[in-house]
Design an enzyme around this catalytic site. Sequence first.
Site, PDB file in Angstrom:
ATOM      1  N   ASP A 102       0.818  -1.209   0.000  1.00  0.00           N
ATOM      2  CA  ASP A 102       0.000   0.000   0.000  1.00  0.00           C
ATOM      3  C   ASP A 102       0.854   1.262   0.000  1.00  0.00           C
ATOM      4  O   ASP A 102       2.084   1.213   0.109  1.00  0.00           O
ATOM      5  CB  ASP A 102      -1.023  -0.015   1.149  1.00  0.00           C
ATOM      6  CG  ASP A 102      -0.385   0.057   2.525  1.00  0.00           C
ATOM      7  OD1 ASP A 102       0.667   0.696   2.683  1.00  0.00           O
ATOM      8  OD2 ASP A 102      -0.959  -0.530   3.470  1.00  0.00           O
ATOM      9  N   TYR A 103       0.191   2.390  -0.115  1.00  0.00           N
ATOM     10  CA  TYR A 103       0.842   3.694  -0.292  1.00  0.00           C
ATOM     11  C   TYR A 103       1.900   3.957   0.778  1.00  0.00           C
ATOM     12  O   TYR A 103       2.984   4.472   0.487  1.00  0.00           O
ATOM     13  CB  TYR A 103      -0.239   4.777  -0.258  1.00  0.00           C
ATOM     14  CG  TYR A 103       0.247   6.187  -0.488  1.00  0.00           C
ATOM     15  CD1 TYR A 103       0.557   6.646  -1.768  1.00  0.00           C
ATOM     16  CD2 TYR A 103       0.366   7.078   0.577  1.00  0.00           C
ATOM     17  CE1 TYR A 103       0.987   7.950  -1.975  1.00  0.00           C
ATOM     18  CE2 TYR A 103       0.787   8.380   0.379  1.00  0.00           C
ATOM     19  CZ  TYR A 103       1.103   8.816  -0.898  1.00  0.00           C
ATOM     20  OH  TYR A 103       1.522  10.115  -1.100  1.00  0.00           O
TER      21      TYR A 103
END
Length: 237
Positions: A102-103
């Site tokens: 994820d980010y």
Amino acid sequence: MRINKYLALCGIGSRRKVEKYVLDGEIKVNGKVITDLATDINPQKDKVLYLDNPVTMPNQYVYYKFNKPKGYICSANDEHGRKTIYDIVNVPERVFSVGRLDYNSEGLLLLTNDGDFSNQLTHPSNHVDKEYVVTIEGQIKESELAVLRAGVVENGKRMPSAKVEVVNVQEKLTRLSVIIDEGQNRQIRRMFEAIGKTIVLLKRVSIGGLTLGGLERGKYRKLTDKELLSIFGVKKK
């Protein structure tokens, strides 16, 4: 061959991902939108399009490892204008990520145009270990470790068990090694949220027998034959 296998071999995504493309009506065969996963393809005769772009099987499959920094998403584009890994990764082949980070996560990410390879690594039935270094705020109790190891219960459902060991304890931070073999969406973050812990850093350090091996953050390179052997014990052609 079936449409999902053909699309995966064409390198536009794993079998699970390309099945969604079919069901969403994003695939055309000989000019017609198809949504039936039972559709058979003759690679020599049929013309297949994804979002109106021709897809064909690559002449050669490629495999890269990438040390993903925080602050990038794994999609090719983002409706919120966030940076993507393809702002960094510039290779001649059309590749996609094997699974995701994820980010706000960093670490080992594999990129390929081989959908079957991706499916082997990500399908839960294959139980490929993925190790993460997780740094959390504060300290963690033995009872909380036991919950993580047994599988956190979330919304009445038990998440997969995990191998969790404390690596280092400081006054305000605790570093742990977490190994999972399924990789549900945001699994690590959800595990720690469930026991009320805040993650400061989440970094993947290995997939199967493959490690970052000194690869600097933001750098990428092709896997060696030895590294491919370390994942499955079989050299990919």
